[in-house]
Design a protein around this motif. Structure first.
Motif, PDB file in Angstrom:
ATOM      1  N   LEU A 140       0.797  -0.930  -0.208  1.00  0.00           N
ATOM      2  CA  LEU A 140      -0.240  -0.015   0.166  1.00  0.00           C
ATOM      3  C   LEU A 140       1.026   0.929  -0.281  1.00  0.00           C
ATOM      4  O   LEU A 140       0.398   2.171  -0.714  1.00  0.00           O
ATOM      5  N   GLN A 141       1.986   1.415   1.161  1.00  0.00           N
ATOM      6  CA  GLN A 141       3.140   2.348   0.432  1.00  0.00           C
ATOM      7  C   GLN A 141       3.403   2.802  -0.822  1.00  0.00           C
ATOM      8  O   GLN A 141       3.950   4.288  -0.894  1.00  0.00           O
ATOM      9  N   PHE A 142       3.827   1.710  -1.772  1.00  0.00           N
ATOM     10  CA  PHE A 142       4.190   1.525  -2.222  1.00  0.00           C
ATOM     11  C   PHE A 142       3.084   2.479  -3.685  1.00  0.00           C
ATOM     12  O   PHE A 142       3.697   3.167  -4.066  1.00  0.00           O
ATOM     13  N   PHE A 143       1.469   1.871  -3.708  1.00  0.00           N
ATOM     14  CA  PHE A 143       1.105   2.403  -4.434  1.00  0.00           C
ATOM     15  C   PHE A 143       0.725   3.903  -4.189  1.00  0.00           C
ATOM     16  O   PHE A 143       0.584   5.088  -4.706  1.00  0.00           O
ATOM     17  N   MET A 144       1.099   3.760  -2.724  1.00  0.00           N
ATOM     18  CA  MET A 144       0.254   5.567  -2.196  1.00  0.00           C
ATOM     19  C   MET A 144       1.355   6.678  -2.954  1.00  0.00           C
ATOM     20  O   MET A 144       1.740   8.085  -2.719  1.00  0.00           O
ATOM     21  N   LEU A 145       3.113   5.729  -2.736  1.00  0.00           N
ATOM     22  CA  LEU A 145       3.852   6.532  -3.633  1.00  0.00           C
ATOM     23  C   LEU A 145       4.001   6.861  -4.891  1.00  0.00           C
ATOM     24  O   LEU A 145       4.003   7.760  -5.445  1.00  0.00           O
ATOM     25  N   GLU A 146       3.724   6.088  -5.756  1.00  0.00           N
ATOM     26  CA  GLU A 146       3.929   6.072  -7.035  1.00  0.00           C
ATOM     27  C   GLU A 146       2.332   5.584  -7.785  1.00  0.00           C
ATOM     28  O   GLU A 146       2.096   6.432  -9.054  1.00  0.00           O
ATOM     29  N   ARG A 147       1.439   5.022  -7.110  1.00  0.00           N
ATOM     30  CA  ARG A 147       0.128   5.215  -7.721  1.00  0.00           C
ATOM     31  C   ARG A 147      -0.623   4.003  -9.102  1.00  0.00           C
ATOM     32  O   ARG A 147      -1.681   4.273  -9.484  1.00  0.00           O
ATOM     33  N   VAL A 148       0.983   3.432  -9.364  1.00  0.00           N
ATOM     34  CA  VAL A 148       1.283   2.661 -11.082  1.00  0.00           C
ATOM     35  C   VAL A 148       2.175   1.748 -10.778  1.00  0.00           C
ATOM     36  O   VAL A 148       2.812   1.997  -9.925  1.00  0.00           O
ATOM     37  N   ILE A 149       2.163   1.255 -11.314  1.00  0.00           N
ATOM     38  CA  ILE A 149       2.261  -0.718 -11.075  1.00  0.00           C
ATOM     39  C   ILE A 149       1.549  -1.605 -12.335  1.00  0.00           C
ATOM     40  O   ILE A 149       0.877  -1.523 -12.336  1.00  0.00           O
ATOM     41  N   THR A 150       3.178  -1.716 -13.274  1.00  0.00           N
ATOM     42  CA  THR A 150       2.702  -3.056 -14.290  1.00  0.00           C
ATOM     43  C   THR A 150       2.509  -3.996 -13.287  1.00  0.00           C
ATOM     44  O   THR A 150       2.671  -4.300 -12.024  1.00  0.00           O
TER      45      THR A 150
ATOM     46  N   ALA B   2      -6.437 -10.835  -4.734  1.00  0.00           N
ATOM     47  CA  ALA B   2      -6.465 -10.895  -3.686  1.00  0.00           C
ATOM     48  C   ALA B   2      -5.870 -10.296  -2.238  1.00  0.00           C
ATOM     49  O   ALA B   2      -6.415  -9.697  -1.418  1.00  0.00           O
ATOM     50  N   LEU B   3      -4.628 -10.186  -2.890  1.00  0.00           N
ATOM     51  CA  LEU B   3      -3.564  -9.216  -2.353  1.00  0.00           C
ATOM     52  C   LEU B   3      -4.599  -7.555  -2.083  1.00  0.00           C
ATOM     53  O   LEU B   3      -4.803  -6.860  -1.458  1.00  0.00           O
ATOM     54  N   ILE B   4      -5.092  -7.036  -3.052  1.00  0.00           N
ATOM     55  CA  ILE B   4      -5.266  -6.143  -3.784  1.00  0.00           C
ATOM     56  C   ILE B   4      -6.727  -6.100  -3.257  1.00  0.00           C
ATOM     57  O   ILE B   4      -7.190  -5.019  -2.482  1.00  0.00           O
TER      58      ILE B   4
ATOM     59  N   GLU C 142     -10.224  -3.102   0.532  1.00  0.00           N
ATOM     60  CA  GLU C 142     -11.234  -3.288   2.248  1.00  0.00           C
ATOM     61  C   GLU C 142     -10.669  -2.434   3.002  1.00  0.00           C
ATOM     62  O   GLU C 142     -11.775  -1.532   3.330  1.00  0.00           O
ATOM     63  N   ARG C 143      -9.781  -2.382   3.189  1.00  0.00           N
ATOM     64  CA  ARG C 143      -8.957  -1.239   4.270  1.00  0.00           C
ATOM     65  C   ARG C 143      -9.198   0.281   3.669  1.00  0.00           C
ATOM     66  O   ARG C 143      -9.523   1.379   4.630  1.00  0.00           O
ATOM     67  N   ILE C 144      -9.486   0.534   2.194  1.00  0.00           N
ATOM     68  CA  ILE C 144      -8.954   1.745   1.918  1.00  0.00           C
ATOM     69  C   ILE C 144      -9.841   2.818   1.476  1.00  0.00           C
ATOM     70  O   ILE C 144     -10.655   3.315   1.467  1.00  0.00           O
ATOM     71  N   GLN C 145     -11.528   2.267   1.232  1.00  0.00           N
ATOM     72  CA  GLN C 145     -12.553   2.204   0.460  1.00  0.00           C
ATOM     73  C   GLN C 145     -12.988   3.538   1.569  1.00  0.00           C
ATOM     74  O   GLN C 145     -13.567   4.271   1.024  1.00  0.00           O
TER      75      GLN C 145
ATOM     76  N   PHE D 253     -11.514   5.874   2.450  1.00  0.00           N
ATOM     77  CA  PHE D 253     -10.939   6.849   2.874  1.00  0.00           C
ATOM     78  C   PHE D 253     -10.915   7.170   1.034  1.00  0.00           C
ATOM     79  O   PHE D 253     -10.579   8.481   0.451  1.00  0.00           O
ATOM     80  N   SER D 254     -12.502   6.863  -0.139  1.00  0.00           N
ATOM     81  CA  SER D 254     -12.531   7.252  -1.363  1.00  0.00           C
ATOM     82  C   SER D 254     -11.417   6.129  -1.261  1.00  0.00           C
ATOM     83  O   SER D 254     -11.012   7.111  -2.883  1.00  0.00           O
ATOM     84  N   GLN D 255     -10.822   5.881  -1.675  1.00  0.00           N
ATOM     85  CA  GLN D 255      -9.423   5.279  -2.212  1.00  0.00           C
ATOM     86  C   GLN D 255      -9.848   4.008  -2.863  1.00  0.00           C
ATOM     87  O   GLN D 255     -10.499   2.844  -2.242  1.00  0.00           O
ATOM     88  N   LYS D 256      -9.239   3.323  -4.012  1.00  0.00           N
ATOM     89  CA  LYS D 256      -9.613   2.141  -4.821  1.00  0.00           C
ATOM     90  C   LYS D 256      -8.393   1.855  -5.819  1.00  0.00           C
ATOM     91  O   LYS D 256      -7.638   2.786  -6.323  1.00  0.00           O
ATOM     92  N   ILE D 257      -7.450   0.675  -5.923  1.00  0.00           N
ATOM     93  CA  ILE D 257      -6.994  -0.072  -6.681  1.00  0.00           C
ATOM     94  C   ILE D 257      -7.778  -1.139  -7.215  1.00  0.00           C
ATOM     95  O   ILE D 257      -8.014  -1.832  -7.182  1.00  0.00           O
ATOM     96  N   VAL D 258      -7.362  -0.403  -8.962  1.00  0.00           N
ATOM     97  CA  VAL D 258      -8.027  -1.310 -10.143  1.00  0.00           C
ATOM     98  C   VAL D 258      -7.629  -1.660 -10.838  1.00  0.00           C
ATOM     99  O   VAL D 258      -6.232  -1.042 -11.466  1.00  0.00           O
ATOM    100  N   LYS D 259      -7.868  -2.242 -11.796  1.00  0.00           N
ATOM    101  CA  LYS D 259      -6.896  -3.064 -12.940  1.00  0.00           C
ATOM    102  C   LYS D 259      -7.389  -2.034 -14.015  1.00  0.00           C
ATOM    103  O   LYS D 259      -8.481  -1.569 -14.307  1.00  0.00           O
TER     104      LYS D 259
END
Length: 221
Positions: A11-21, A41-43, A48-51, A53-59
């Protein structure tokens, strides 16, 4: 199985980069958890934890390069973009986005630079515009390829509701998802993502026909 600490690290990586292949996330998970087999499963666990805060990781799939990736978006009225940019940058970014969308998904860099003074009432100079575009690319809001600007997967995902509300875009005839930049069937003009067409060609064992009009399909992808 990914632990809470593993989730926090990614999650810290996503908050820093926001995009990862997808491939880079698999490599990251391999290093952190010892397994790359449970990315989805990890995503889901992180979502579940960040929703709240109006955040979401999507493909997402890049419309230009075809790269498959995960992007971290904010779901509350583009609030994150507005918090990252100054007023002048915002006043330049929205017209840029509009011109990219209404120009079949791409805009020449020189055109983007030259329009800055007019769309911002001369508050943004050509020199400022060049710096702002570099910033938009750095923040993964825009993609610059071969002298043309495109909307990034992050922007398409995060601004999806805004784009849907303000622009009459037909979805890709194959994946049925939003299409900003792509190709079209020469017979019926149905839009199609370049990567969707490539996948369609690869998976087709017969003569390739448009799924919509059934005519022979030949797209310059």
């Amino acid at each position: 199985m990914a632990s809470d600490d593993h989730c926090k690290t990614i999650l810290q990586f996503f908050m820093l980069e926001r995009v990862i292949t997808v491939s880079s996330l698999a490599d990251l998970m391999e290093r952190i958890t010892g397994s790359a087999s449970n990315s989805d499963a990890l995503i889901n666990k992180i979502n579940e934890r960040i929703q709240e805060f109006s955040q979401k990781i999507v493909k997402a799939t890049c419309e230009v390069t075809g790269d498959k990736m995960y992007v971290m978006i904010f779901t509350a009225d583009e609030a994150d973009v507005k918090s990252q940019l100054t007023k002048d940058q915002i006043d330049y970014f929205y017209p840029l986005m509009n011109n990219i969308i209404t120009s079949s998904g791409s805009l020449a860099l020189i055109t983007a630079l030259n329009m800055a003074p007019a769309v911002t009432m001369a508050r943004v100079s050509l020199a400022d515009a060049e710096k702002y575009i570099e910033l938009f690319v750095l923040k993964r809001l825009l993609l610059l390829e071969n002298g043309f600007l495109y909307l990034s997967p992050l922007t398409i995902a995060e601004f999806g509701p805004y784009i849907t509300e303000n622009y009459a875009l037909d979805p890709c005839m194959l994946c049925k998802k939003m299409l900003v930049f792509g190709e079209s069937c020469p017979s019926c003009s149905a839009p199609i993502h370049v990567q969707c067409f490539k996948d369609f060609l690869q998976n087709s064992k017969k003569a390739v026909k448009c799924p919509q009009c059934k005519e022979q399909l030949s797209v310059a992808a």
